[in-house]
Design a protein around this motif. Structure first.
Motif, PDB file in Angstrom:
ATOM      1  N   ASN A 318       0.136  -1.056  -0.102  1.00 16.64           N
ATOM      2  CA  ASN A 318      -0.230   0.150  -0.398  1.00 16.64           C
ATOM      3  C   ASN A 318       0.722   0.859  -0.192  1.00 16.64           C
ATOM      4  OD1 ASN A 318      -2.330  -0.846  -0.305  1.00 16.64           O
ATOM      5  ND2 ASN A 318      -2.817  -0.816   2.071  1.00 16.64           N
ATOM      6  N   PHE A 319       1.903   1.353   0.551  1.00 18.33           N
ATOM      7  CA  PHE A 319       2.980   1.944  -0.183  1.00 18.33           C
ATOM      8  C   PHE A 319       4.258   2.256  -0.622  1.00 18.33           C
ATOM      9  CE2 PHE A 319       6.101   5.592   1.636  1.00 18.33           C
ATOM     10  CZ  PHE A 319       5.342   5.975   1.963  1.00 18.33           C
ATOM     11  N   ALA A 320       4.989   2.640  -1.737  1.00 15.62           N
ATOM     12  CA  ALA A 320       5.416   2.331  -2.176  1.00 15.62           C
ATOM     13  C   ALA A 320       6.744   3.223  -1.470  1.00 15.62           C
ATOM     14  CB  ALA A 320       5.780   3.211  -3.898  1.00 15.62           C
ATOM     15  N   LEU A 321       7.877   1.836  -1.041  1.00 19.40           N
ATOM     16  CA  LEU A 321       8.907   2.513  -0.193  1.00 19.40           C
ATOM     17  C   LEU A 321      10.046   2.520  -1.357  1.00 19.40           C
ATOM     18  CD1 LEU A 321       8.527  -0.137   2.802  1.00 19.40           C
ATOM     19  CD2 LEU A 321       8.814   2.922   3.295  1.00 19.40           C
ATOM     20  N   SER A 322      10.955   4.329  -0.698  1.00 22.11           N
ATOM     21  CA  SER A 322      12.629   4.743  -1.309  1.00 22.11           C
ATOM     22  C   SER A 322      12.939   3.337  -0.131  1.00 22.11           C
ATOM     23  CB  SER A 322      12.448   6.085  -1.510  1.00 22.11           C
ATOM     24  OG  SER A 322      13.484   6.045  -2.279  1.00 22.11           O
ATOM     25  N   ASP A 359      15.374   0.495  -3.962  1.00 25.29           N
ATOM     26  CA  ASP A 359      16.294   1.445  -4.711  1.00 25.29           C
ATOM     27  C   ASP A 359      16.418   3.127  -4.390  1.00 25.29           C
ATOM     28  OD1 ASP A 359      18.895   0.110  -5.013  1.00 25.29           O
ATOM     29  OD2 ASP A 359      19.018   0.406  -6.580  1.00 25.29           O
ATOM     30  N   ASP A 360      16.051   3.999  -5.482  1.00 23.56           N
ATOM     31  CA  ASP A 360      15.278   5.417  -5.670  1.00 23.56           C
ATOM     32  C   ASP A 360      13.785   4.291  -5.733  1.00 23.56           C
ATOM     33  OD1 ASP A 360      16.995   7.088  -5.335  1.00 23.56           O
ATOM     34  OD2 ASP A 360      18.013   6.412  -7.512  1.00 23.56           O
ATOM     35  N   ASP A 361      13.163   4.030  -6.912  1.00 26.96           N
ATOM     36  CA  ASP A 361      11.807   4.224  -7.088  1.00 26.96           C
ATOM     37  C   ASP A 361      11.520   2.175  -7.511  1.00 26.96           C
ATOM     38  OD1 ASP A 361       9.766   5.319  -6.778  1.00 26.96           O
ATOM     39  OD2 ASP A 361      10.212   7.294  -8.297  1.00 26.96           O
ATOM     40  N   SER A 362      12.841   1.620  -7.114  1.00 25.73           N
ATOM     41  CA  SER A 362      12.743   0.591  -7.208  1.00 25.73           C
ATOM     42  C   SER A 362      11.595  -0.462  -6.929  1.00 25.73           C
ATOM     43  CB  SER A 362      13.447  -0.667  -6.795  1.00 25.73           C
ATOM     44  OG  SER A 362      13.895  -0.577  -5.889  1.00 25.73           O
ATOM     45  N   PRO A 363      10.581  -1.640  -7.125  1.00 24.60           N
ATOM     46  CA  PRO A 363       9.218  -1.922  -7.140  1.00 24.60           C
ATOM     47  C   PRO A 363       9.556  -2.794  -5.595  1.00 24.60           C
ATOM     48  CG  PRO A 363      10.542  -3.551  -8.850  1.00 24.60           C
ATOM     49  CD  PRO A 363      11.003  -2.531  -8.483  1.00 24.60           C
ATOM     50  N   ALA A 364       9.165  -3.294  -4.715  1.00 24.36           N
ATOM     51  CA  ALA A 364       8.719  -4.320  -4.142  1.00 24.36           C
ATOM     52  C   ALA A 364       9.263  -5.913  -4.515  1.00 24.36           C
ATOM     53  CB  ALA A 364       7.102  -4.222  -3.071  1.00 24.36           C
ATOM     54  N   PRO A 365      10.208  -5.972  -3.652  1.00 25.61           N
ATOM     55  CA  PRO A 365      10.730  -6.903  -3.732  1.00 25.61           C
ATOM     56  C   PRO A 365       9.888  -8.081  -3.345  1.00 25.61           C
ATOM     57  CG  PRO A 365      11.931  -6.438  -1.721  1.00 25.61           C
ATOM     58  CD  PRO A 365      10.921  -5.335  -2.745  1.00 25.61           C
ATOM     59  N   PRO A 368       9.321 -11.147   1.704  1.00 25.62           N
ATOM     60  CA  PRO A 368      10.023 -10.370   2.616  1.00 25.62           C
ATOM     61  C   PRO A 368      10.971  -9.544   2.577  1.00 25.62           C
ATOM     62  CG  PRO A 368       9.311 -12.223   3.274  1.00 25.62           C
ATOM     63  CD  PRO A 368       9.428 -12.745   2.000  1.00 25.62           C
ATOM     64  N   GLU A 369      11.103  -8.490   3.204  1.00 23.91           N
ATOM     65  CA  GLU A 369      11.968  -7.563   2.784  1.00 23.91           C
ATOM     66  C   GLU A 369      12.853  -6.611   3.778  1.00 23.91           C
ATOM     67  OE1 GLU A 369      11.599  -3.355   1.160  1.00 23.91           O
ATOM     68  OE2 GLU A 369       9.116  -3.908   1.144  1.00 23.91           O
ATOM     69  N   ARG A 370      13.766  -5.910   3.402  1.00 25.07           N
ATOM     70  CA  ARG A 370      14.657  -6.003   5.212  1.00 25.07           C
ATOM     71  C   ARG A 370      14.009  -4.422   5.245  1.00 25.07           C
ATOM     72  NH1 ARG A 370      20.771  -7.111   3.344  1.00 25.07           N
ATOM     73  NH2 ARG A 370      19.710  -6.358   1.699  1.00 25.07           N
TER      74      ARG A 370
END
Ligand SMILES: Cc1cc2nc3c(=O)[nH]c(=O)nc-3n(C[C@H](O)[C@H](O)[C@H](O)COP(=O)(O)OP(=O)(O)OC[C@H]3O[C@@H](n4cnc5c(N)ncnc54)[C@H](O)[C@@H]3O)c2cc1C
Length: 495
Positions: A318-322, A359-365, A368-370
């Motif tokens: 729900n939120f595009a993390l950078s 990275d800057d605008d990479s999609p969600a992996p 799970p992500e760190r």
């Protein structure tokens, strides 16, 4: 005769001091109490950076590696971040700070209007002026005073001095450039880079804005690679790095540092000792009574902030993390009143998240992500014992802030590893968990940090609690200044 130097602590300042000393031909032994060097720059769990994540002023490390006969880029892969940080206030308002000045000005214009965009450009120009004015006479100089600073920077008279805005607070100065409270909050957050409140810190800290614009670097493989590269370089130059070596005493002969003693009882003689542990540990007797009076005691009220951190692997939605993300609280002033006034973590905290797999605008992996999540907290880890219930309450408030901004973090398979001020105090004795030495509150605060030299001949200080200040590059500069002092004093400190 080769000068024998013992460095206590393998944080950034200790490693850098050791490298410069070895390059100068000293016989250097670095003693670190933990199983690995790095200090605050550490990894937890599955290779999650749990300390510094924003890497700036790479020129500091370019110079260190070049001085040691190699290059930073041959040891580390760095990529410059295009988005410096993504900011959110609720689930509709987000704002990206870009590395590119004009791109950010355009974004400010869309976010808050044309007048704020003009204010941003003026603010950026002022931040650059402050940085340019202070780099040589402050950042690179041994313990400057207001007079040496004014002379070195050509700050003749009041107009010159006003160029670096030392008398305003950061929050008051920002009000001259921005009317939008969100932008004041965003740029006021730079005070927390040295553990301070924007309502008390001098406006001079605007220079952080220029430092970030000059480059925020993403380190391939994680920030710990920097420690690995410095450690390898130190060893290559002949430094003996001994981990699990807890120093319990700095020894003196005729009032001069003559070596250290480990908790095991082993003695290591030295002509000079560089202390990279926080200097607040000295007056508290962590290194013996004889050296306890070498630096003034720091009152708990003068300490910088601590933090509570959560490191975890989880799926997010729900939120595009950078890479760097900030989820702001609705009342920033109340946060600092809680931390510095009422002495408890914020009731409604701003949350910083480093999403290390982005990275800057990479999609969600996939999967799970760190994540490293962080909120500010008072440095009371040596006088308060936090209960499980309190920790659970802070955790809940932290998740609530993220949810309010639309970020959903799914329950991780393994519970987050939580570091409280108490744990930071255990890792960095004598600090109460303060992560940046003394708070930079008031126009004279930057001059109150101890310099490389102590009152004890042969005993030197290096690290983020020492001049020129906190943060990875500043701790490195401090290490260089300590090494330069040892080398300059070389003849007189020999046994
Ligand atoms: C959560 C967090 C986030 C941060 N974020 C950023 C960021 O994004 N960017 C940035 O630039 N900075 C950041 N910082 C600040 C930065 O990490 C520090 O300013 C810097 O790493 C401090 O380095 P130092 O040289 O002071 O050594 P420290 O990291 O303080 O290390 C001191 C070392 O001394 C050792 N030691 C202590 N006592 C003894 C003893 N008796 N015997 C032997 N060894 C001893 C300790 O174990 C430790 O390894 C952050 C810090 C934290 C904790």
């Amino acid at each position: 005769m080769v000068l024998k130097v013992a460095v206590i602590g393998g944080g950034i300042g200790g490693l850098v001091a050791a490298i410069d000393l070895a390059v100068a031909g000293c016989d250097v032994t670095l003693l670190e109490r933990q199983p690995t060097p790095g200090g605050k720059l550490r990894v937890l769990g599955p290779q999650i950076d749990a300390g510094p994540t924003v890497f700036t002023m790479r020129w500091v490390f370019d110079e260190i590696f070049a001085h040691a006969g190699t290059s930073l880029e041959s040891r580390l892969t760095l990529q410059s971040a295009k988005i410096l940080a993504r900011h959110a206030w609720d689930d509709t308002e987000t704002f990206d700070l870009h590395a590119d000045l004009q791109q950010t000005a355009d974004a400010v214009g869309r976010f808050a209007g044309a007048a704020e965009a003009r204010g941003f450009l003026e603010f950026s120009a002022r931040a650059k002026t402050i940085y340019d004015t202070l780099e040589k006479p402050f950042l690179r100089a041994q313990l400057p005073t207001p007079i040496s600073l004014a002379a070195g920077a050509g700050l003749s008279g009041l107009p010159g001095l006003l160029r670096i805005s030392p008398f305003d607070t950061l929050s008051r100065a920002l009000a001259k450039f921005f009317t939008d409270p969100r932008l004041r909050q965003l740029f006021g957050r730079y005070a927390t880079y040295c553990g301070s409140s924007p309502y008390l810190a001098p406006a001079t800290l605007m220079l952080v804005a220029h430092v970030e614009r000059d480059g925020v670097w993403l380190v391939k493989g994680g920030m710990y690679r920097l420690v690995a590269a410095l450690g390898a370089l130190a060893e290559h130059r002949g430094v003996k790095i001994r981990c699990a070596a807890d120093v319990s005493k700095i020894e003196l002969v005729h009032g001069r540092a003559s070596g250290v003693m480990l908790a095991s009882g082993e003695r290591i003689p030295a002509d000079a000792v560089v202390l990279n542990a926080d200097p607040a540990s000295l007056p508290q007797g962590y290194f013996g009574e004889a050296v306890a009076r070498s630096t003034p005691a720091i009152k708990p009220a003068a300490r910088s902030q601590s933090a509570i951190t959560w490191t975890l692997r989880a799926r997010t939605e729900n939120f595009a993390l950078s890479r760097h993300n900030v989820f702001f609280s609705p009342n920033y002033k109340a946060e600092f009143d809680d931390v510095f006034g009422r002495g408890h973590p914020p009731d409604n905290p701003t949350v910083y998240i480093c999403a290390q797999d982005r990275d800057d605008d990479s999609p969600a992996p996939e999967g799970p992500e760190r994540l490293l999540c962080l909120i500010n907290a008072p440095a009371d880890g040596d006088c308060k014992t936090h209960t499980e219930a309190e920790i659970a309450a802070w955790t809940k408030k932290m998740w609530q802030r993220l949810q309010a901004c639309g970020l959903q973090v799914h329950p991780p398979e393994t519970p987050p590893e939580i570091t409280t001020p108490q744990e930071f105090n255990r890792l960095f004795p004598g600090t109460g968990g303060a992560l940046y030495g003394q708070a930079v509150h008031g126009s004279m605060a930057t001059f109150r940090r101890p310099g490389a030299k102590t009152r004890i001949p042969g005993l030197y200080l290096a690290g983020g609690a020492t001049h020129p200040g906190a943060g990875v590059p500043m701790a490195a500069l401090s290490g260089r200044l300590a090494a330069a002092s040892v080398i300059a004093d070389g003849g007189s400190t020999r046994r």
